[in-house]
Scaffold this active site. Structure first.
Site, short mmCIF file in Angstrom:
data_model
loop_
_atom_site.label_atom_id
_atom_site.label_comp_id
_atom_site.label_asym_id
_atom_site.label_seq_id
_atom_site.Cartn_x
_atom_site.Cartn_y
_atom_site.Cartn_z
N TYR A 1 0.82 -1.22 0.00
CA TYR A 1 0.00 0.00 0.00
C TYR A 1 0.85 1.26 0.00
CZ TYR A 1 -3.80 -3.16 1.43
OH TYR A 1 -4.72 -4.17 1.50
N SER B 1 -13.12 -4.86 1.17
CA SER B 1 -14.10 -4.33 0.20
C SER B 1 -15.53 -4.64 0.61
CB SER B 1 -13.82 -4.89 -1.20
OG SER B 1 -12.61 -4.40 -1.71
N LEU C 1 -17.85 -2.72 0.96
CA LEU C 1 -18.75 -1.88 0.14
C LEU C 1 -18.48 -2.08 -1.35
CD1 LEU C 1 -18.75 1.47 2.18
CD2 LEU C 1 -20.46 -0.36 2.18
N GLY D 1 -16.82 0.74 -2.90
CA GLY D 1 -17.66 1.94 -2.93
C GLY D 1 -18.93 1.81 -3.74
N LEU E 1 -21.52 -0.05 -3.27
CA LEU E 1 -22.72 -0.17 -2.44
C LEU E 1 -23.11 1.13 -1.74
CD1 LEU E 1 -21.99 -3.75 -1.13
CD2 LEU E 1 -24.02 -3.07 -2.44
N GLY F 1 -23.74 3.63 -3.51
CA GLY F 1 -24.64 4.22 -4.50
C GLY F 1 -24.03 5.38 -5.28
N LYS F 2 -22.81 5.77 -4.94
CA LYS F 2 -22.25 6.97 -5.58
C LYS F 2 -21.89 6.76 -7.04
CE LYS F 2 -17.53 6.14 -3.85
NZ LYS F 2 -16.48 6.68 -2.94
#
Length: 349
Positions: free
Chosen positions: A54, A238, A240, A243, A245, A247-248
């Protein structure tokens, strides 16, 4: 904040783990990382996850290792190393700028561990994980081209696993590692590590860090049974779906500064098949007055095999929403509606 035991180690970790993979790259600098860690600890989080690889935005030789360094600087500044459970990972084969892309073996573990300890400014790592197996795996959308029949002979795989466990055992005895774990691993691979550990008196894998979310639920099957009987809990990354989930990204949107704006297809997740499923989950959340991200994370926390859900955020607003999932109890009605969406869209990514 609830706490769970990390496998059979006796180490207690918060049910929400702070993911750190954006720190030190294009999305978050050191000041952002410090602010997130301070807030997470105030909210009851004691568990941070990182990796020598990372940050991921971007993945590059220039930024590699920066995230561990930020965590190390923060723990030094706060003087709280004994209060934080730190998990990091050694990279598997394939990244030429990380020790020439070599597979995980004795030499690579020894070298990677020393570098992680140095960057983290610590004498020990609480959970040291193998980031991905040498032989390949089906995570990160590789399920569509997964060919275990092309793997090396079983004896060769087991010899390498034993070598890794013996090296990790030496590090445990030297006080450099408290517990060991896996990532992007299969149920078969995990059982081989467990069997070898039992036969040879070596460290037992305490956890597996694999992707798990409403759009990708591979852990619900053979791995759930393994977790139940062997106490190798899931650390879900992960949760989401990068990301989705939240909705963005609905209707093809890619907000400025988001991972999709930087990394394109979100590791293969950002494709048309996910859109109807995400829209259905977002609809459930909004009809019950819930934030879609908080609902998706709270659902993950209901899973019986879950040790900790690894959240990630690039803004403090996102972090606060994600942390709120720890206090969100989903009613039977909401869970039933979520189950209905799962039934309609069982494997959209």
């Amino acid at each position: 904040m609830k706490f769970h035991s990390l496998g059979r180690t006796g180490i207690s970790v918060s049910e929400i783990c702070l993911g750190t993979m954006t720190w030190g790259g294009d999305q978050n600098d050191q000041a952002d990382g410090f602010e997130q860690m301070d807030h997470a600890v105030e909210a009851g989080v004691n568990f941070f996850d990182t990796a020598e690889l990372y940050p991921v935005t971007p993945l590059s030789a220039e930024t590699q290792g920066a995230t561990e360094s930020i965590i190390g600087e923060w723990m030094k500044a706060r003087g709280n190393r004994d209060k934080i459970v730190v998990a990091t990972k050694i990279s598997g084969p394939g990244r030429s700028y990380i020790r020439g892309g070599a597979p995980i073996n004795r030499k690579e573990i020894e070298d990677a561990l020393e570098q992680s300890l140095k960057r983290l400014r610590t004498d020990y790592i609480d959970l040291y994980q193998l980031h991905w197996p040498n032989r390949g795996h089906y995570h990160f959308r590789q399920i569509w081209n997964y060919h275990p029949e092309k793997q090396p002979p079983k004896a060769e795989i087991l010899d390498n696993m034993l070598e890794c466990l013996e090296t990790l055992d030496e590090a445990v005895k030297a006080g450099k590692i408290r517990a060991v774990g896996l990532s992007n691993e299969t149920a078969w691979g995990t059982m081989q590590f467990l069997d070898l550990a039992e036969k040879h008196g070596l460290p037992r894998m305490a956890s597996v860090q694999n992707e798990y979310n409403l759009l990708y639920r591979a852990h619900d099957f053979d791995y759930a049974e393994l977790t139940h009987h062997e106490q190798v809990g899931l650390l879900s990354y992960s949760p989401l779906a990068a990301g989705l989930l939240s909705g963005k990204y609905l209707n093809g949107q890619k907000p400025g500064g988001s991972r999709a704006a930087i990394n394109g297809d979100l590791g293969g997740r950002f494709q048309p098949l996910q859109e109807p499923a995400v829209a259905a989950y977002v609809d459930v959340a909004r009809r019950y007055g819930l934030d879609p991200s908080a609902m998706a994370l709270a659902w993950c926390l209901t899973r019986p095999f879950m040790t900790s859900v690894i959240i990630g955020a690039t803004t403090m607003e996102q972090l606060k929403i994600n942390l709120s999932a720890a206090d969100l109890a989903l009613s039977p009605e909401i869970q039933q509606e979520i189950a209905g969406v799962i039934r309609r869209y069982p494997m959209p990514i």
